[in-house]
Scaffold this motif. Structure first.
Motif, PDB file in Angstrom:
ATOM      1  N   GLN A  24       0.700  -1.145  -0.058  1.00 63.12           N
ATOM      2  CA  GLN A  24      -0.098  -0.198  -0.040  1.00 63.12           C
ATOM      3  C   GLN A  24       0.933   1.199  -0.154  1.00 63.12           C
ATOM      4  N   LYS A  25       0.212   2.224  -0.528  1.00 66.23           N
ATOM      5  CA  LYS A  25       1.159   3.698  -0.718  1.00 66.23           C
ATOM      6  C   LYS A  25       1.282   4.464   0.355  1.00 66.23           C
ATOM      7  N   LYS A  26      -0.062   4.671   1.089  1.00 69.69           N
ATOM      8  CA  LYS A  26      -0.464   5.415   2.426  1.00 69.69           C
ATOM      9  C   LYS A  26       0.173   4.767   3.786  1.00 69.69           C
ATOM     10  N   THR A  27       1.014   5.464   4.472  1.00 69.11           N
ATOM     11  CA  THR A  27       1.339   4.741   5.685  1.00 69.11           C
ATOM     12  C   THR A  27       0.890   5.372   6.875  1.00 69.11           C
ATOM     13  N   ILE A  28       0.533   4.315   7.869  1.00 68.08           N
ATOM     14  CA  ILE A  28       0.273   4.893   9.112  1.00 68.08           C
ATOM     15  C   ILE A  28       1.101   4.229  10.291  1.00 68.08           C
ATOM     16  N   ALA A  29       1.793   4.797  11.107  1.00 69.26           N
ATOM     17  CA  ALA A  29       2.720   4.397  12.096  1.00 69.26           C
ATOM     18  C   ALA A  29       1.777   4.339  13.473  1.00 69.26           C
ATOM     19  N   PHE A  30       2.236   3.280  14.242  1.00 70.79           N
ATOM     20  CA  PHE A  30       1.363   3.263  15.464  1.00 70.79           C
ATOM     21  C   PHE A  30       2.532   3.079  16.647  1.00 70.79           C
ATOM     22  N   MET A  41      -0.806  -2.947  19.851  1.00 69.71           N
ATOM     23  CA  MET A  41      -1.272  -1.967  18.712  1.00 69.71           C
ATOM     24  C   MET A  41      -1.821  -2.997  17.577  1.00 69.71           C
ATOM     25  N   LYS A  42      -0.959  -3.833  17.279  1.00 71.15           N
ATOM     26  CA  LYS A  42      -1.492  -4.799  16.282  1.00 71.15           C
ATOM     27  C   LYS A  42      -2.842  -5.519  16.395  1.00 71.15           C
ATOM     28  N   CYS A  43      -3.119  -5.935  17.798  1.00 71.60           N
ATOM     29  CA  CYS A  43      -4.495  -6.456  17.958  1.00 71.60           C
ATOM     30  C   CYS A  43      -5.387  -5.290  17.764  1.00 71.60           C
ATOM     31  N   GLY A  44      -5.290  -4.202  18.087  1.00 69.94           N
ATOM     32  CA  GLY A  44      -6.222  -3.254  17.684  1.00 69.94           C
ATOM     33  C   GLY A  44      -6.531  -2.848  16.306  1.00 69.94           C
ATOM     34  N   PHE A  45      -5.518  -2.803  15.378  1.00 64.23           N
ATOM     35  CA  PHE A  45      -5.564  -2.397  14.066  1.00 64.23           C
ATOM     36  C   PHE A  45      -5.136  -3.256  12.939  1.00 64.23           C
ATOM     37  N   GLN A  47      -6.455  -5.551  11.827  1.00 64.67           N
ATOM     38  CA  GLN A  47      -7.353  -6.260  10.834  1.00 64.67           C
ATOM     39  C   GLN A  47      -8.494  -5.137  10.105  1.00 64.67           C
ATOM     40  N   ILE A  48      -7.981  -3.868  10.469  1.00 66.96           N
ATOM     41  CA  ILE A  48      -8.764  -2.976   9.782  1.00 66.96           C
ATOM     42  C   ILE A  48      -7.473  -1.932   8.867  1.00 66.96           C
ATOM     43  N   LEU A  49      -8.314  -0.721   8.471  1.00 61.26           N
ATOM     44  CA  LEU A  49      -7.514   0.136   7.468  1.00 61.26           C
ATOM     45  C   LEU A  49      -6.512  -0.797   6.550  1.00 61.26           C
ATOM     46  N   GLY A  50      -7.061  -1.561   6.011  1.00 55.76           N
ATOM     47  CA  GLY A  50      -6.369  -2.550   5.065  1.00 55.76           C
ATOM     48  C   GLY A  50      -5.805  -1.674   3.658  1.00 55.76           C
ATOM     49  N   GLU A  51      -6.404  -0.485   3.265  1.00 57.92           N
ATOM     50  CA  GLU A  51      -5.843   0.530   2.445  1.00 57.92           C
ATOM     51  C   GLU A  51      -4.837   1.101   2.766  1.00 57.92           C
ATOM     52  N   MET A  52      -4.332   1.023   4.035  1.00 61.25           N
ATOM     53  CA  MET A  52      -2.870   1.611   4.041  1.00 61.25           C
ATOM     54  C   MET A  52      -1.662   0.495   4.488  1.00 61.25           C
ATOM     55  N   ARG A  53      -0.731   1.007   4.604  1.00 63.02           N
ATOM     56  CA  ARG A  53       0.479   0.273   5.019  1.00 63.02           C
ATOM     57  C   ARG A  53       0.579   0.614   6.243  1.00 63.02           C
ATOM     58  N   PHE A 221      -9.902   0.894  21.501  1.00 65.01           N
ATOM     59  CA  PHE A 221      -9.573   0.687  20.276  1.00 65.01           C
ATOM     60  C   PHE A 221      -9.289  -0.801  20.228  1.00 65.01           C
ATOM     61  N   LEU A 222      -9.257  -1.678  21.055  1.00 61.38           N
ATOM     62  CA  LEU A 222      -9.277  -3.023  21.264  1.00 61.38           C
ATOM     63  C   LEU A 222     -10.795  -3.629  21.217  1.00 61.38           C
ATOM     64  N   LYS A 223     -11.683  -2.958  21.701  1.00 61.67           N
ATOM     65  CA  LYS A 223     -13.169  -3.437  21.648  1.00 61.67           C
ATOM     66  C   LYS A 223     -13.962  -2.586  20.387  1.00 61.67           C
ATOM     67  N   ASN A 224     -13.562  -1.619  19.837  1.00 64.49           N
ATOM     68  CA  ASN A 224     -14.370  -1.206  18.833  1.00 64.49           C
ATOM     69  C   ASN A 224     -13.472  -0.776  17.593  1.00 64.49           C
ATOM     70  N   PRO A 225     -12.753  -1.746  16.997  1.00 64.94           N
ATOM     71  CA  PRO A 225     -11.972  -1.412  15.950  1.00 64.94           C
ATOM     72  C   PRO A 225     -12.594  -0.910  14.576  1.00 64.94           C
ATOM     73  N   LYS A 226     -13.951  -1.371  14.522  1.00 66.13           N
ATOM     74  CA  LYS A 226     -14.608  -1.242  13.246  1.00 66.13           C
ATOM     75  C   LYS A 226     -15.083   0.405  13.195  1.00 66.13           C
ATOM     76  N   GLU A 227     -15.375   0.838  14.466  1.00 62.65           N
ATOM     77  CA  GLU A 227     -15.881   2.349  14.728  1.00 62.65           C
ATOM     78  C   GLU A 227     -14.626   3.113  14.799  1.00 62.65           C
ATOM     79  N   VAL A 228     -13.570   2.616  15.231  1.00 58.85           N
ATOM     80  CA  VAL A 228     -12.083   3.435  15.084  1.00 58.85           C
ATOM     81  C   VAL A 228     -11.853   3.673  13.598  1.00 58.85           C
ATOM     82  N   GLU A 229     -11.997   2.462  12.827  1.00 61.95           N
ATOM     83  CA  GLU A 229     -11.620   2.691  11.273  1.00 61.95           C
ATOM     84  C   GLU A 229     -12.641   3.482  10.740  1.00 61.95           C
ATOM     85  N   ARG A 230     -13.891   3.524  11.033  1.00 54.90           N
ATOM     86  CA  ARG A 230     -15.040   4.430  10.321  1.00 54.90           C
ATOM     87  C   ARG A 230     -14.565   6.043  10.711  1.00 54.90           C
ATOM     88  N   LEU A 231     -14.196   6.170  11.884  1.00 54.01           N
ATOM     89  CA  LEU A 231     -14.224   7.656  12.245  1.00 54.01           C
ATOM     90  C   LEU A 231     -12.641   8.047  11.797  1.00 54.01           C
TER      91      LEU A 231
END
Length: 238
Positions: A24-30, A41-45, A47-53, A221-231
């Motif tokens: 992916q071209k756009k990168t997010i660091a945790f 952090m991997k546990c929370g993120f 499985q989401i934001l698949g369009e980002m590195r 963020f471990l309990k609401n990953p999809k809502e975190v992703e949406r926001l």
């Protein structure tokens, strides 16, 4: 998992990191919080934001990034800046949880996500104040103290314990006020480690920032990953 050696102030720091979605071209660091690691952090993120590195980093002294040197929060940011500069891609977004939020803010990325960030000094409960008093008495009497140590200090080597004492009550008010990054704050409604009032204070300090409150505690963020992703996607698209 990979590791890089970063030279800083005449010392070497081994940084453990992992990259997901490398094409992916756009990168997010945790950046994780105090006493945590990149696996949380991997546990929370992961499985989401698949369009980002995704770039997951163990901060010095945690996870698989060993550290036995005294360093400040600003040192953490400088070490991480050198690490990020060594990579063959840029990080458009940096997300920091708790202590990692302070480090992320100092890095001044174009886009900043603060996850229940530390940095606002809150009044301590009476029980904590009593423990501090007893700890100071034991130190004066030169009596070893383990009982009155904070749980966040457990298992730390001497250098990291000194780091902990330095960073635990840092006031980042002026740093947040001077932050020019496009900023999203995500906060747990039931957070007790960094109360929601801290998030509201930071939001009032960072011009143009957006605060979103979710159900959950300090690790919401471990309990609401999809809502975190949406926001996050909604915010980043603006």
């Amino acid at each position: 998992m990979a590791k890089k050696i970063i030279a800083y102030k005449g010392k070497e720091f081994e940084i453990s990191y992992e990259i997901l979605n490398p094409n992916q071209k756009k990168t997010i660091a945790f950046l994780h919080g105090w006493g945590s690691n990149k696996e949380v952090m991997k546990c929370g993120f992961s499985q989401i934001l698949g369009e980002m590195r995704h770039l997951y980093i163990d901060l010095p002294g945690f996870g698989k990034s060993f550290n036995d040197h005294f360093i400040t929060t600003h040192d953490y940011a400088n070490i991480l800046r050198s690490f990020l500069d060594s990579l063959p891609f840029e990080c458009e977004i940096i997300a920091g949880h708790s202590f990692g939020g302070k480090v992320a803010t100092l890095l001044a990325p174009p886009n900043l996500v603060l996850l229940s960030s530390a940095g606002i000094v809150c009044p301590k409960p009476l029980s904590v104040r009593v423990k501090i008093i007893f700890a100071k008495i034991l130190k004066t009497l030169k009596i070893p103290n383990t009982f009155f140590r904070s749980q966040d200090a457990n298992g730390l080597n001497p250098a990291m314990y000194e780091v902990f004492k330095k960073v635990v009550d840092e006031d980042f008010t002026s740093i947040f006020a001077s932050c020019s990054s496009k900023t999203l704050l995500l906060w747990g409604r039931e957070d007790r480690a960094t109360p929601l009032g801290s998030g509201e204070k930071i939001a009032s300090l960072i011009a143009g920032s957006v605060l979103e409150v979710l159900d959950g505690d300090h690790y919401f963020f471990l309990k609401n990953p999809k809502e975190v992703e949406r926001l996050l996607l909604k915010w980043s698209a603006k």
